[in-house]
Design a protein around this motif. Structure first.
Motif, PDB file in Angstrom:
ATOM      1  N   GLY A   1       1.262 -16.576   2.193  1.00  0.00           N
ATOM      2  CA  GLY A   1       0.306 -16.787   1.542  1.00  0.00           C
ATOM      3  C   GLY A   1       0.525 -17.871   0.379  1.00  0.00           C
TER       4      GLY A   1
ATOM      5  N   PHE B   1       2.532 -11.337   4.819  1.00  0.00           N
ATOM      6  CA  PHE B   1       1.496 -11.981   4.560  1.00  0.00           C
ATOM      7  C   PHE B   1       1.450 -12.246   3.065  1.00  0.00           C
ATOM      8  N   SER B   2       1.812 -11.658   2.022  1.00  0.00           N
ATOM      9  CA  SER B   2       1.687 -12.286   0.809  1.00  0.00           C
ATOM     10  C   SER B   2       2.686 -13.424   0.435  1.00  0.00           C
TER      11      SER B   2
ATOM     12  N   LEU C   1      -2.964  -7.704  12.645  1.00  0.00           N
ATOM     13  CA  LEU C   1      -3.499  -7.655  11.128  1.00  0.00           C
ATOM     14  C   LEU C   1      -3.640  -8.992  10.750  1.00  0.00           C
ATOM     15  N   THR C   2      -3.376  -9.892  11.331  1.00  0.00           N
ATOM     16  CA  THR C   2      -3.325 -11.299  10.640  1.00  0.00           C
ATOM     17  C   THR C   2      -4.540 -11.689   9.998  1.00  0.00           C
ATOM     18  N   PRO C   3      -4.699 -11.811   8.568  1.00  0.00           N
ATOM     19  CA  PRO C   3      -5.928 -12.122   7.906  1.00  0.00           C
ATOM     20  C   PRO C   3      -6.616 -13.817   8.340  1.00  0.00           C
ATOM     21  N   ALA C   4      -7.743 -13.697   8.147  1.00  0.00           N
ATOM     22  CA  ALA C   4      -8.429 -15.108   8.529  1.00  0.00           C
ATOM     23  C   ALA C   4      -7.734 -16.070   7.776  1.00  0.00           C
TER      24      ALA C   4
ATOM     25  N   THR D   1       4.532  -5.870   6.896  1.00  0.00           N
ATOM     26  CA  THR D   1       3.588  -6.685   7.273  1.00  0.00           C
ATOM     27  C   THR D   1       2.790  -7.156   6.141  1.00  0.00           C
ATOM     28  N   PHE D   2       2.425  -6.239   5.147  1.00  0.00           N
ATOM     29  CA  PHE D   2       1.657  -6.588   3.976  1.00  0.00           C
ATOM     30  C   PHE D   2       2.522  -7.598   3.089  1.00  0.00           C
TER      31      PHE D   2
ATOM     32  N   GLN E   1       4.676  -1.521   8.712  1.00  0.00           N
ATOM     33  CA  GLN E   1       3.307  -1.846   8.055  1.00  0.00           C
ATOM     34  C   GLN E   1       3.620  -2.260   6.638  1.00  0.00           C
TER      35      GLN E   1
ATOM     36  N   VAL F   1      -4.813 -17.444   7.851  1.00  0.00           N
ATOM     37  CA  VAL F   1      -3.253 -17.191   7.626  1.00  0.00           C
ATOM     38  C   VAL F   1      -2.492 -17.678   8.841  1.00  0.00           C
TER      39      VAL F   1
ATOM     40  N   SER G   1       0.757  -1.157  -0.046  1.00  0.00           N
ATOM     41  CA  SER G   1       0.014   0.126  -0.010  1.00  0.00           C
ATOM     42  C   SER G   1       0.861   1.061   0.018  1.00  0.00           C
TER      43      SER G   1
END
Length: 405
Positions: free
Chosen positions: A323, A319-320, A355-358, A315-316, A312, A360, A249
């Motif tokens: 995934g 997570f990418s 901020l962990t997405p569901a 973090t993005f 931040q 993950v 972002s």
């Protein structure tokens, strides 16, 4: 660990298996080496005796373990071989001399504003000469090569590095390893700088605790390495872990120019280049990151703003990455004062948890052990891998002597 074979014709490979085992264990008896390597005690005895004669391993006394006679213990002989590691950065270089045990014997470092290849070649050759002179003639004969760790696309990021069109074009056409090979009498091995740093962490850092991790190194820009099952995975083009261009972002810092598209790239949020730009916007201009301690604590608020934005963005990116590849850990290091790296690691750890997405899996976040010299140390490991590692998957496709490329 790699297993040996008792079949004929594999003596050289079995030597490398036992050297690798001793490096991993630190110290072991012939009986332990036979059990762990799947070789017969007779084969291990012959190989270890020959390696001792060659000066690559040494006896370390006897140790009583259980009943029976004490066992003679063996380990890597640090003076069995030597290597020179070169980190060729966008704003700095480090050249160091390492022994077979992984000890850094000497180091030469320089900082600069614009990466001119002629200047860098002169400095690297001079440093190699100075470091060679630290060894006796007999030790110089055991110098197995020079490992060069450098960014793949030095001519890219032209605007960020204040390079002229001519200088960027020169880098884009230049094969620095071949230029260096023409000036020194040692084999040259080359690898991406942050992949080399990941090798250093794998060999001498957290690699003995975690076997599947994404390695992230904050330098002038950001890069990394992908470690799976204890091996560095290079990818089809040798570019795994090239984090700088990962989409994230837009930045929250007012010192950051607006994104030119629908997303920003990680290098424009998580890098020393961005930190220096933000410090300059807050009235704290520095030429090189080594000057940062001189403006603290006055500039701490600006540094903290960068840490928040950097964490931040990371973090993005993490997570990418998780995934796609199910990492058990993230290892973060950088060419920064240790206190700042630790603070960034802690902020990343907290932000990821928040901020962990569901769906993950949340990997652990560790601070790298090696620190600012990780890239140069990784470079120094390359010639050792080429000459002594039994695991060809550890050797990346781009690691080759200049004469072979």
């Amino acid at each position: 660990m790699s297993k040996g074979s008792n079949s004929s014709g594999l003596r050289r490979y079995n030597e490398r298996v036992l050297i690798s085992a001793l490096r991993s264990l630190g110290m072991a008896s012939k009986f332990e080496l036979a059990r762990l390597s799947n070789l017969t005690p007779q084969a291990v005895t012959r190989i270890i005796d020959d390696l001792e004669t060659a000066g690559l391993v040494a006896q370390r006394g006897k140790l009583q373990r259980g009943l029976g006679q004490p066992s003679t213990m063996y380990s890597i002989d640090p003076k069995g071989a030597f290597s020179i590691g070169v980190n060729l950065g966008r704003n700095d270089i480090q050249v160091l001399l390492m022994d077979f045990g992984g000890n850094v014997i000497g180091k030469v470092a320089h900082e600069f504003s614009v990466p001119d290849p002629d200047f860098l070649l002169d400095k690297v050759v001079l440093a190699i000469t100075q470091l060679q002179a630290m060894l006796s003639p007999a030790e110089q004969a055991r110098l197995v090569g020079v490992g060069l760790a450098m960014p793949w696309f030095m001519g890219g990021w032209q605007q960020e590095l204040n390079m002229s069109d001519a200088l960027a074009a020169r880098w884009n056409s230049l094969k620095f390893d071949q230029e260096l090979a023409a000036l020194v009498s040692l084999p040259i091995f080359i690898e991406n700088d942050c992949s080399a740093a990941a090798i250093a962490e794998l060999q001498f850092g957290l690699g003995n605790q975690v076997k599947n991790f994404l390695y992230v190194f904050i330098g002038t820009f950001v890069g990394g390495g992908v470690v799976l099952q204890g091996n560095l995975e290079s990818g089809v083009h040798g570019n795994s872990g090239a984090l700088a261009s990962m989409p994230v972002s837009p930045s929250t810092l007012d010192s950051c120019p607006p994104a030119k598209g629908p997303f920003e790239v990680l290098a424009n949020r998580a890098s020393i280049y961005v930190l220096r730009r933000h410090l300059r916007a807050r009235g704290f201009a520095i030429s090189n990151i080594s000057e940062l301690p001189n403006i603290l604590p006055a500039a701490q608020a600006a540094v903290d703003e960068w840490i928040e934005d950097c964490a931040q963005a990371l973090t993005f990116a993490v997570f990418s990455a998780t995934g796609v590849l199910d990492f058990e850990a993230i290892v973060l290091d950088g060419n920064l004062p240790r206190v700042i790296v630790l603070k960034l690691v802690e902020r990343l750890r907290v932000m990821m948890a928040e901020l962990t997405p569901a769906g993950v899996y949340l990997p652990e976040v560790f601070c790298g052990i090696i620190g600012v010299d990780a890239r140069a140390i990784g470079g120094a490991i390359l010639p050792f891998y080429a000459n002594f590692s039994p695991d060809t998957t550890v050797m990346l496709t781009n690691q080759a002597t200049s004469e072979q490329r």
